[in-house]
Design an enzyme around this catalytic site. Structure first.
Site, PDB file in Angstrom:
ATOM      1  N   GLU A 173       7.968  -2.704  23.772  1.00 53.10           N
ATOM      2  CA  GLU A 173       8.901  -1.617  24.522  1.00 53.10           C
ATOM      3  C   GLU A 173       7.929  -0.252  24.070  1.00 53.10           C
ATOM      4  OE1 GLU A 173      12.909  -1.694  23.113  1.00 53.10           O
ATOM      5  OE2 GLU A 173      13.381  -3.490  24.257  1.00 53.10           O
ATOM      6  N   GLU A 292      12.888 -10.430  25.845  1.00 46.62           N
ATOM      7  CA  GLU A 292      14.132 -10.064  25.128  1.00 46.62           C
ATOM      8  C   GLU A 292      15.083  -9.915  26.360  1.00 46.62           C
ATOM      9  OE1 GLU A 292      14.287  -6.625  22.391  1.00 46.62           O
ATOM     10  OE2 GLU A 292      12.082  -6.837  21.938  1.00 46.62           O
TER      11      GLU A 292
HETATM   12  O1  AHR Z   1      16.340  -7.002  19.657  1.00 43.29           O
HETATM   13  C1  AHR Z   1      16.725  -5.916  19.231  1.00 43.29           C
HETATM   14  C2  AHR Z   1      15.585  -4.800  19.650  1.00 43.29           C
HETATM   15  O2  AHR Z   1      16.053  -4.508  20.902  1.00 43.29           O
HETATM   16  C3  AHR Z   1      14.230  -4.986  19.535  1.00 43.29           C
HETATM   17  O3  AHR Z   1      13.816  -4.721  18.295  1.00 43.29           O
HETATM   18  C4  AHR Z   1      13.767  -3.990  20.608  1.00 43.29           C
HETATM   19  O4  AHR Z   1      12.622  -4.380  21.327  1.00 43.29           O
HETATM   20  C5  AHR Z   1      14.773  -3.796  21.581  1.00 43.29           C
HETATM   21  O5  AHR Z   1      15.168  -2.487  21.729  1.00 43.29           O
END
Ligand code: AHR
Length: 503
Positions: A173, A292
């Site tokens: 990210e 994610e």
């Molecule tokens: O999954 C929780 C968090 O969400 C992770 O660390 C991050 O990559 C995202 O913003």
């Protein structure tokens, strides 16, 4: 009674089902690692301190790959802190989650856990506070047989054979201002390309993931992907996508339409990647690692401990999911599968305790959240080829998506065994919908099983540590077959799996 129809044809294939679609994520965050997968005091702990009951539920969940060690955590992580004798490892501040990282579990322990859990490890490197050299060192430590400084250190630390990690995320990210070492698309694109080029000098066959956007709502969405891929296209295989969904303002109807957002997100990233491909005159296609995704009530649970404390493994992001959340999770999997031609990997974030399908009590019980079930059943029965389905469904108006189809579905077909599986949701808050599944193109199909996850009296009902079974999917008694048509009633706010046998 509302009706919908679904037409299936073995010739209308999207792509093979990719096992990596059923990945998950273990981050050094809250209680995911410590008191999650690792709890040496637990009665089921093995010789490495890993909970065997967590390993068992990871199997039952059907997890294929596990991304590690973050997430935001990785952007401040020194991987070398987590190797060698445990008693000599330093404790460090984890700035991402305002916690203390004891480094009891590091890369070697995680790889041992991954082997026990039967999952493929997917590593992320720190491109926040660190760079190309540290990524190369970690790769050498993990994947080189021996005879070099880092590979021999791995052997000295007790792991003779290389870990053999195939898939590597180039940071996490990096488009997000919250990220340690956040960068502009130009800065990140250059760094990711340099890291990728150098990593491939060690092993040209690595599968590399460049960071895409942390949400399609980011102001840089689209331009970020275009800029990053302009730098990295030739050197990477995947661009990542991240998305979390939650109900806001009591608008359950819009929340249940979340997969529409995921569909558009995927299609926009594909279009952007293909535009870069056209501009470069290349034939190779970039795939998406949706590494994610989940339901996450971002403002409902603590995401950092009180500012004056730096606890080890605090309770963070421990969302407690309801039936509607499970329906959305099932629908997001439908979206990922339907885009299998371009989504070749995905990670449900996360695996244990932190926005997770599996919950543990420290030293105590383990239980399944409602979201566990659609993931486990889809992972088990989505086999063979993903089929494009012909879907005719009623719709309703939602505040977020306007005219929103009430039924969404995808199907898979295993030509070897003849197994046909249909995964479907009903997004209506009030109406049952009868779905007729036309299997004529298969020459008919026998009904093997129909199960539905729903709780029409209360879609907000949640499983608990004392009862994680009552809300699990149950046989759906309305399913029946009349020659080439299988019919089933989908209750309001529900997820259903139909298993059929073709000749
Ligand atoms: O999954 C929780 C968090 O969400 C992770 O660390 C991050 O990559 C995202 O913003």
């Amino acid at each position: 009674m509302l009706t919908a129809s679904l037409t299936l044809d073995p010739a209308f294939t999207v792509s093979p089902v990719h096992r990596r679609t059923f990945g998950s994520f273990v981050e050094h965050l809250g209680r995911c690692v410590y008191t999650g997968i690792h709890d040496p005091e637990h009665p089921t702990a093995d010789e490495d301190g890993f909970r065997k009951d967590v390993v068992e539920l990871t199997h039952e969940l059907g997890v294929s790959t596990v991304r590690y060690p973050g997430g935001n955590f990785v952007s401040g992580y020194r991987w070398e802190d987590g190797i060698g004798p445990v008693e000599q490892r330093p404790a460090r501040l984890d700035l991402a989650w305002h916690s203390t990282e004891p480094n009891t579990v590091g890369v070697d322990e995680f790889m041992r856990w991954a082997r026990k859990a039967g999952v493929e490890p997917m590593m992320a490197v720190n491109l926040g506070t660190r760079g190309v050299q540290e990524a190369l060192d970690l790769l050498e430590y993990c994947n080189v047989e021996g005879g070099t400084y880092w590979s021999d250190l791995r052997r000295a630390n007790g792991t003779e054979a290389p870990h053999g990690v195939r898939m590597w995320c180039l940071g996490n990210e990096m488009d997000g201002p919250w990220q340690i070492g956040h960068k502009t698309a130009e800065e990140y694109g250059r760094l990711a390309a340099e890291a990728a080029r150098a990593m491939r000098m060690i092993d040209p066959s690595l599968e590399l993931v460049a960071c895409g956007s942390s949400s399609s709502a980011m102001p840089t969405f689209g331009t970020w992907e275009a800029t990053v891929l302009a730098e990295t296209y030739e050197h990477v295989d995947f661009v990542s996508a991240h998305a979390y969904y939650f109900e806001t303002d009591g608008d359950l109807a819009s929340f249940l339409g979340s997969a529409i957002n995921m569909d558009r997100f995927i299609e926009d990233v594909v279009a952007t990647a293909d535009a870069v491909r056209a501009a470069k005159g290349l034939s190779k296609r970039i795939h998406i690692s949706f590494d994610e995704w989940n339901v996450w009530y971002q403002h409902a649970t603590p995401s950092v401990p009180p500012k004056d404390s730096w606890p080890v493994a605090p309770v963070l992001l421990e969302d407690h999911y309801n039936v509607a959340d499970a329906v959305v999770v099932g629908n997001l999997l439908i979206s990922l599968l339907r885009h299998s031609d371009r989504v070749r990997a995905a990670s449900l974030a996360q695996l244990v305790n932190v926005i997770a399908p599996i919950m543990t009590e420290p030293g105590g019980r383990i239980w399944r959240q409602t979201t566990f079930h659609p993931f486990a059943l889809t992972s088990r029965y989505a086999v063979g080829e993903v089929l494009r389905v012909g879907l005719a469904t009623p719709s309703h108006e939602t505040a977020t998506y306007g005219d929103t189809p009430l039924v969404d579905a995808v199907a898979t077909h295993d030509a070897e065994t003849g197994a046909l599986a249909v995964f479907a949701v009903n997004r209506s808050l009030t109406e049952s919908i009868t779905v007729q599944v036309d299997t004529r193109a298969f020459g008919g199909a026998e009904l093997v099983e129909a199960v539905t996850l729903a709780n029409p009296e209360d879609p907000y009902a949640r499983s608990t540590v004392d009862d994680d079974a009552s809300l699990a999917p149950r046989p759906n008694p309305t399913a029946w077959r009349d020659r080439d048509v299988v019919q089933v009633e989908l209750p309001p706010v529900s997820w259903t799996m139909l298993r059929l046998a073709t000749r």
